[in-house]
Design a protein around this motif. Sequence first.
Motif, PDB file in Angstrom:
ATOM      1  N   LYS A  67       0.833  -1.201   0.000  1.00 48.05           N
ATOM      2  CA  LYS A  67       0.000   0.000   0.000  1.00 48.05           C
ATOM      3  C   LYS A  67       0.872   1.257   0.000  1.00 48.05           C
ATOM      4  CE  LYS A  67      -3.871   2.204   2.242  1.00 48.05           C
ATOM      5  NZ  LYS A  67      -4.799   2.242   3.325  1.00 48.05           N
ATOM      6  N   ILE A  68       1.945   1.252   0.766  1.00 44.24           N
ATOM      7  CA  ILE A  68       2.861   2.397   0.813  1.00 44.24           C
ATOM      8  C   ILE A  68       3.502   2.612  -0.559  1.00 44.24           C
ATOM      9  CG2 ILE A  68       5.028   3.252   1.787  1.00 44.24           C
ATOM     10  CD1 ILE A  68       4.209   1.812   4.393  1.00 44.24           C
ATOM     11  N   LEU A  69       3.932   1.526  -1.197  1.00 48.25           N
ATOM     12  CA  LEU A  69       4.542   1.639  -2.524  1.00 48.25           C
ATOM     13  C   LEU A  69       3.538   2.143  -3.552  1.00 48.25           C
ATOM     14  CD1 LEU A  69       6.767  -1.565  -2.603  1.00 48.25           C
ATOM     15  CD2 LEU A  69       7.513   0.809  -2.407  1.00 48.25           C
ATOM     16  N   LYS A  70       2.308   1.680  -3.463  1.00 53.88           N
ATOM     17  CA  LYS A  70       1.255   2.133  -4.386  1.00 53.88           C
ATOM     18  C   LYS A  70       0.995   3.625  -4.197  1.00 53.88           C
ATOM     19  CE  LYS A  70      -2.217   1.396  -7.254  1.00 53.88           C
ATOM     20  NZ  LYS A  70      -1.945   1.376  -8.659  1.00 53.88           N
ATOM     21  N   ASP A  71       0.955   4.075  -2.937  1.00 50.59           N
ATOM     22  CA  ASP A  71       0.739   5.486  -2.635  1.00 50.59           C
ATOM     23  C   ASP A  71       1.902   6.332  -3.157  1.00 50.59           C
ATOM     24  OD1 ASP A  71      -0.457   7.797  -1.514  1.00 50.59           O
ATOM     25  OD2 ASP A  71       0.692   7.555   0.319  1.00 50.59           O
ATOM     26  N   ALA A  72       3.115   5.832  -3.011  1.00 50.85           N
ATOM     27  CA  ALA A  72       4.307   6.575  -3.422  1.00 50.85           C
ATOM     28  C   ALA A  72       4.450   6.661  -4.934  1.00 50.85           C
ATOM     29  CB  ALA A  72       5.553   5.926  -2.825  1.00 50.85           C
ATOM     30  N   GLU A  73       3.802   5.771  -5.652  1.00 45.56           N
ATOM     31  CA  GLU A  73       3.909   5.699  -7.096  1.00 45.56           C
ATOM     32  C   GLU A  73       3.550   7.008  -7.795  1.00 45.56           C
ATOM     33  OE1 GLU A  73       1.345   2.825  -9.358  1.00 45.56           O
ATOM     34  OE2 GLU A  73       2.963   1.509  -8.725  1.00 45.56           O
ATOM     35  N   ASN A  74       2.520   7.679  -7.317  1.00 41.29           N
ATOM     36  CA  ASN A  74       2.036   8.896  -7.967  1.00 41.29           C
ATOM     37  C   ASN A  74       2.556  10.174  -7.331  1.00 41.29           C
ATOM     38  OD1 ASN A  74       0.428   7.387  -9.757  1.00 41.29           O
ATOM     39  ND2 ASN A  74      -1.121   7.165  -8.169  1.00 41.29           N
ATOM     40  N   ARG A  75       3.342  10.049  -6.293  1.00 40.87           N
ATOM     41  CA  ARG A  75       3.866  11.232  -5.609  1.00 40.87           C
ATOM     42  C   ARG A  75       5.233  11.566  -6.203  1.00 40.87           C
ATOM     43  NH1 ARG A  75       1.330  12.551  -0.586  1.00 40.87           N
ATOM     44  NH2 ARG A  75      -0.293  11.060  -0.067  1.00 40.87           N
ATOM     45  N   HIS A  76       5.291  12.655  -6.923  1.00 36.67           N
ATOM     46  CA  HIS A  76       6.524  13.007  -7.608  1.00 36.67           C
ATOM     47  C   HIS A  76       6.936  14.465  -7.424  1.00 36.67           C
ATOM     48  CE1 HIS A  76       3.151  13.725 -10.324  1.00 36.67           C
ATOM     49  NE2 HIS A  76       3.845  14.749 -10.761  1.00 36.67           N
ATOM     50  N   LEU A  77       6.186  15.218  -6.659  1.00 35.82           N
ATOM     51  CA  LEU A  77       6.485  16.644  -6.489  1.00 35.82           C
ATOM     52  C   LEU A  77       7.112  16.962  -5.132  1.00 35.82           C
ATOM     53  CD1 LEU A  77       3.292  18.388  -7.920  1.00 35.82           C
ATOM     54  CD2 LEU A  77       5.493  18.075  -9.039  1.00 35.82           C
ATOM     55  N   ILE A  78       7.905  18.004  -5.124  1.00 35.08           N
ATOM     56  CA  ILE A  78       8.442  18.580  -3.894  1.00 35.08           C
ATOM     57  C   ILE A  78       7.728  19.904  -3.695  1.00 35.08           C
ATOM     58  CG2 ILE A  78      10.488  19.543  -2.770  1.00 35.08           C
ATOM     59  CD1 ILE A  78      12.173  17.650  -4.510  1.00 35.08           C
ATOM     60  N   ALA A  79       7.232  20.150  -2.497  1.00 38.20           N
ATOM     61  CA  ALA A  79       6.570  21.416  -2.170  1.00 38.20           C
ATOM     62  C   ALA A  79       7.476  22.225  -1.257  1.00 38.20           C
ATOM     63  CB  ALA A  79       5.231  21.149  -1.490  1.00 38.20           C
ATOM     64  N   VAL A  80       7.336  23.558  -1.304  1.00 42.35           N
ATOM     65  CA  VAL A  80       8.152  24.454  -0.485  1.00 42.35           C
ATOM     66  C   VAL A  80       7.247  25.469   0.193  1.00 42.35           C
ATOM     67  CG1 VAL A  80      10.069  26.085  -0.457  1.00 42.35           C
ATOM     68  CG2 VAL A  80      10.068  24.249  -2.110  1.00 42.35           C
ATOM     69  N   VAL A  81       7.457  25.640   1.500  1.00 43.63           N
ATOM     70  CA  VAL A  81       6.761  26.661   2.286  1.00 43.63           C
ATOM     71  C   VAL A  81       7.856  27.481   2.955  1.00 43.63           C
ATOM     72  CG1 VAL A  81       5.113  27.112   4.129  1.00 43.63           C
ATOM     73  CG2 VAL A  81       4.866  25.043   2.734  1.00 43.63           C
ATOM     74  N   ALA A  82       8.066  28.705   2.451  1.00 41.55           N
ATOM     75  CA  ALA A  82       9.188  29.507   2.955  1.00 41.55           C
ATOM     76  C   ALA A  82       9.023  30.966   2.533  1.00 41.55           C
ATOM     77  CB  ALA A  82      10.502  28.942   2.431  1.00 41.55           C
ATOM     78  N   ASP A  83      10.051  31.760   2.847  1.00 41.38           N
ATOM     79  CA  ASP A  83      10.071  33.160   2.439  1.00 41.38           C
ATOM     80  C   ASP A  83      10.268  33.256   0.925  1.00 41.38           C
ATOM     81  OD1 ASP A  83      13.177  33.660   1.874  1.00 41.38           O
ATOM     82  OD2 ASP A  83      12.961  32.410   3.664  1.00 41.38           O
ATOM     83  N   GLU A  84      10.059  34.439   0.388  1.00 44.71           N
ATOM     84  CA  GLU A  84      10.090  34.631  -1.070  1.00 44.71           C
ATOM     85  C   GLU A  84      11.425  34.243  -1.698  1.00 44.71           C
ATOM     86  OE1 GLU A  84       8.857  37.971  -4.391  1.00 44.71           O
ATOM     87  OE2 GLU A  84       9.226  38.620  -2.337  1.00 44.71           O
ATOM     88  N   ASP A  85      12.537  34.616  -1.085  1.00 41.37           N
ATOM     89  CA  ASP A  85      13.847  34.296  -1.656  1.00 41.37           C
ATOM     90  C   ASP A  85      14.104  32.790  -1.696  1.00 41.37           C
ATOM     91  OD1 ASP A  85      14.338  36.979  -2.016  1.00 41.37           O
ATOM     92  OD2 ASP A  85      15.596  37.182  -0.238  1.00 41.37           O
TER      93      ASP A  85
END
Length: 145
Positions: free
Chosen positions: A6-24
């Motif tokens: 189930k973990i591998l199946k869930d990870a299959e479609n996750r390909h993005l990195i998100a960022v929460v930070a200051d503008e620079d």
Amino acid sequence: MATKAKILKDAENRHLIAVVADEDTVTGYLLTGIGERNHKGETNFIIVDDSTPSKAVEEAFEKLINRQDIALILVAQKIADSMVRHLISGHTKMLPVILEIPSKDKQYLPQNDPELIKAAKQLYGADRAIPMLSKEFVEGEELDR
């Protein structure tokens, strides 16, 4: 507990990195090519400054956590400490992984990162975790213990 399949199946479609930070910081990551706007108009980054309401940051952060295409969320420790610590602490799923990063205007403090403390406790034991993450140890000085 989720099975390995189930973990591998869930990870299959996750390909993005998100960022929460200051503008620079966000701009730097966007220049590396991680930025994306999906067909719904949702982005994988949140720019936070002193005038950003914490409620808006919390709502956007929750959306990132619940998106099925995000594998990793990088959040500036300053923002984690002041706005979304309770959401990070309450996140128990394997994915997305939440990693705290330094801010441009505040030094990263490993002893304030609960995920790093949890990992240190598993590696070094509960009684040595915090000293192992202390400034003295990080800078290479010996501890008197």
